[in-house]
Design a protein around this motif. Structure first.
Motif: not given
Length: 118
Positions: A71-95
């Motif tokens: 909900a947080l990410l979709k509200g800002k225009g990300y993952h509009q087709g639904g949360l891609n958990k693997v992609e989100a995990a890779r992206t967030i964990s880098e930081y």
């Protein structure tokens, strides 16, 4: 002692060979615990999201942590087709910066890992 292995719980010394941790909540709670990492990975998300009641305690998010992250990410225009958990995990964990994470369960896990390597 567990079949010849010393667990962290069973010894008062700092030397152990087994660290028992059970992840009870979804991994997304650990991501929600590092607001800075989320904001760096997804720049349209403002760090002020942590002030909202739903996100204050990442280990106690009502309605599911992956749903809250979605909900947080979709509200800002990300993952509009639904949360891609693997992609989100890779992206967030880098930081992610473990010492800054606000999730108590993450800090417990991290402390155990740090103790294991001392």
């Amino acid at each position: 002692m567990l079949s010849g292995f010393t667990t962290k719980f069973s010894t008062s010394s700092q030397q152990f060979t087994v660290l028992n941790r059970i992840a009870i909540e979804e991994l997304e709670a650990w991501f929600l615990g590092d607001a800075t990492a989320i904001c760096q990975a997804y720049p349209k998300v403002a760090q002020l999201f942590t002030k909202r009641t739903r996100y204050r305690d990442p280990d106690a998010v009502k309605g599911g942590t992956w749903e809250a992250l979605e909900a947080l990410l979709k509200g800002k225009g990300y993952h509009q087709g639904g949360l891609n958990k693997v992609e989100a995990a890779r992206t967030i964990s880098e930081y992610m910066q473990p010492q800054n994470n606000q999730s108590p369960s993450f800090q417990c896990f991290n402390a155990g890992i740090q103790a294991f390597f001392r």
